[in-house]
Design an enzyme around this catalytic site. Structure first.
Site, mmCIF file in Angstrom:
data_model
loop_
_atom_site.group_PDB
_atom_site.id
_atom_site.type_symbol
_atom_site.label_atom_id
_atom_site.label_comp_id
_atom_site.label_asym_id
_atom_site.label_seq_id
_atom_site.Cartn_x
_atom_site.Cartn_y
_atom_site.Cartn_z
ATOM 1 N N GLY A 1 37.011 39.826 39.739
ATOM 2 C CA GLY A 1 37.365 38.454 39.384
ATOM 3 C C GLY A 1 37.969 37.666 40.528
ATOM 4 O O GLY A 1 38.993 38.043 41.057
ATOM 5 N N SER A 2 37.338 36.586 40.943
ATOM 6 C CA SER A 2 37.796 35.918 42.153
ATOM 7 C C SER A 2 37.096 34.579 42.351
ATOM 8 O O SER A 2 36.428 34.072 41.463
ATOM 9 C CB SER A 2 37.529 36.833 43.353
ATOM 10 O OG SER A 2 36.216 37.360 43.267
#
Length: 216
Positions: free
Chosen positions: A185-186
């Site tokens: 997640g980024s």
């Protein structure tokens, strides 16, 4: 095909899953609970495999195009002051990746790496306005014959605990090739010269390594 950054985690996960499935069968006496535990371990393993997948992408190399560096959703398109390297106004295009997206980072353009720096930081949610300057991140600048210097920034999110960056100063890189990986997640921000034509809009889902996000 899986990304090399996932080989160790996939191996460890496979061992844990096998032990979990065998352990449930041996130590749990309730049949329905055994099945629930085993299915849970299998789902966990499938999610790990899904996260580290590295699908082959066909990049049509073109110095007049900036391609999406990652898969995800466009969440920001705006003129901003870039404080770290340029210290002037640029067009920021931000792409948010959920844990379900492919997390390989690809070079958005061909050129020479002029700057590559890692910054430790916080783990705010990736769409937070301050994530670009306060989260763990890497900043990379690639100089291209058409666009000049273009900056992209890998930003860790609330779940991302490791950013992998392959860019080294002085290295010649090719559009669409593997530039790194961000785990769990980024977001990736692009900082483009003013006047660059933006080919996407907020809310668009983009495909890393193939889709054109900006052009001359």
């Amino acid at each position: 095909m899986f990304h090399k950054e996932g080989f160790k985690i996939i191996t460890i996960a496979a061992i844990v899953v096998v032990l979990g499935i065998l352990g449930a069968d041996k130590f749990v006496d309730i049949d329905w609970l055994v099945k629930v535990i085993q299915i849970t371990f299998l789902v966990f393993f499938i999610l790990i495999l899904q996260f580290f997948r590295n699908p082959k992408r066909t990049t049509l190399i073109n110095d007049e195009h900036i391609i999406a560096p990652v898969d995800g959703k466009v969440v920001v398109i705006e003129e901003v002051e870039e404080p770290e390297y340029f210290k002037d106004k640029r067009i920021q295009v931000s792409i948010f990746m959920s844990p379900l997206n492919v997390h390989v980072t690809r070079y958005a353009l061909s050129g020479l790496v002029k700057y590559s720096k890692y910054h430790p930081g916080k783990y705010l949610v990736a769409w937070h306005p301050k994530a670009s300057t306060e989260n763990e991140r890497t900043t990379i600048v690639v100089e291209n014959t058409v666009f000049g210097e273009v900056l992209y920034r890998q930003i860790a999110g609330a779940m991302a605990k490791r950013i992998v960056n392959y860019a080294e100063v002085g290295q010649k890189v090719t559009q669409g090739t593997d530039a790194g990986f961000i785990k769990f997640g980024s977001r990736v921000d692009l900082y483009l010269p003013l006047g660059t034509k933006i080919n996407v809009k907020i809310g668009d889902s983009v495909k890393g390594g193939e889709q054109i996000v900006a052009s001359k």
